[in-house]
Scaffold this active site. Structure first.
Site, PDB file in Angstrom:
ATOM      1  N   HIS A   1      62.282  25.889 -23.653  1.00 56.31           N
ATOM      2  CA  HIS A   1      63.317  25.673 -22.628  1.00 56.31           C
ATOM      3  C   HIS A   1      63.969  24.292 -22.730  1.00 56.31           C
ATOM      4  O   HIS A   1      65.053  24.082 -22.195  1.00 56.31           O
ATOM      5  CB  HIS A   1      62.776  25.939 -21.212  1.00 56.31           C
ATOM      6  CG  HIS A   1      61.941  24.846 -20.626  1.00 56.31           C
ATOM      7  ND1 HIS A   1      60.567  24.839 -20.682  1.00 56.31           N
ATOM      8  CD2 HIS A   1      62.281  23.712 -19.968  1.00 56.31           C
ATOM      9  CE1 HIS A   1      60.104  23.761 -20.059  1.00 56.31           C
ATOM     10  NE2 HIS A   1      61.124  23.058 -19.629  1.00 56.31           N
TER      11      HIS A   1
ATOM     12  N   SER B   1      58.438  17.861 -19.963  1.00 52.33           N
ATOM     13  CA  SER B   1      58.314  19.144 -20.644  1.00 52.33           C
ATOM     14  C   SER B   1      58.289  18.960 -22.149  1.00 52.33           C
ATOM     15  O   SER B   1      59.153  18.293 -22.716  1.00 52.33           O
ATOM     16  CB  SER B   1      59.481  20.062 -20.290  1.00 52.33           C
ATOM     17  OG  SER B   1      59.240  20.728 -19.098  1.00 52.33           O
TER      18      SER B   1
ATOM     19  N   ASP C   1      57.108  29.728 -24.746  1.00 53.78           N
ATOM     20  CA  ASP C   1      57.849  28.508 -24.397  1.00 53.78           C
ATOM     21  C   ASP C   1      57.546  27.368 -25.380  1.00 53.78           C
ATOM     22  O   ASP C   1      57.259  26.245 -24.975  1.00 53.78           O
ATOM     23  CB  ASP C   1      57.565  28.069 -22.960  1.00 53.78           C
ATOM     24  CG  ASP C   1      58.659  27.127 -22.430  1.00 53.78           C
ATOM     25  OD1 ASP C   1      59.666  26.929 -23.130  1.00 53.78           O
ATOM     26  OD2 ASP C   1      58.478  26.567 -21.333  1.00 53.78           O
TER      27      ASP C   1
END
Length: 216
Positions: free
Chosen positions: A29, A132, A59
């Site tokens: 993402h 992230s 992911d």
């Protein structure tokens, strides 16, 4: 040269870490929909990164760059345990908290993620959106997982009316290793027999952690 950036703006930032010569691991993402991806290395050098294999379900994504990006972090041999002390390293909310990396500490709270997802685990270390794709490290400086700092907590809060404190998600190191192996990347493995202060774990992570800039 920054010439190709004309007409494109930095849409978002995230974190990645070096897993092999010229290879960076991050979240899918973080790079999804990016027209150009730039990595900012520990020495402030900016490099173009190519988007390689990616997996939206897990992911995860592999980025490729020059061979001299920096040292590869080692993944821990052996499974994580509840209560293991962990360190996160990455670039949260770049521009608000400054552009330097930040370090947080906590523990592994649960060995499965939200709704008992076996691919993830829950950690108590505070993380922000830009974390992230960054490494989750044990106190030997080995990678235990990949931080996923999507705003899941806000959705939980909307459902329950209560924002959970210190509930953050990381992808299991074993899942990341399998993804790398399936795509021909041989990651380093190391036994976790040392126990360093968090500051020293940060020094291990620093030259191997990359600020990821996404241009759309």
């Amino acid at each position: 040269s920054d010439a190709p950036l004309l007409g494109r703006r930095r849409a978002s930032t995230g974190t990645g870490f070096i897993v092999a010569e010229g290879r960076v691991l991050t979240n899918h993402h973080v790079i999804d929909g990016c027209q150009r991806v730039v990595g900012v290395l520990a020495n402030r050098r900016r490099v173009d990164l190519g988007i390689g294999p990616r997996d939206a379900r897990r992911d995860l994504a592999i980025l490729s760059g020059p061979r001299d990006l920096g040292p590869a972090l080692a993944f821990r041999e052996g499974a994580p345990r509840r209560g293991d002390e962990v360190v996160t390293y990455g670039f949260p909310l770049t521009g608000i908290l400054g552009s330097g990396p930040t370090l947080t500490t906590g523990e592994i709270s649960a060995l499965t993620g939200l709704r008992d997802d076996p691919n993830t685990m829950i950690i108590s270390a505070p993380v922000q959106a830009g974390n992230s794709g960054g490494p989750l490290l044990d106190r030997a400086g080995n990678v235990l997982g990949v931080i996923v700092a999507k705003l899941a907590a806000l959705r939980v809060a909307e459902r329950t009316g209560d924002l959970p404190q210190n509930v953050n998600i990381a992808i299991q190191g074993s899942v990341a290793l399998e993804f790398l192996r399936q795509n021909g990347v041989q990651a380093r493995r190391s036994p976790s027999i040392a126990h360093y202060p968090a500051a020293e774990v940060g020094e291990i992570a620093h030259p191997s952690t990359v600020l990821i800039e996404c241009f759309k």
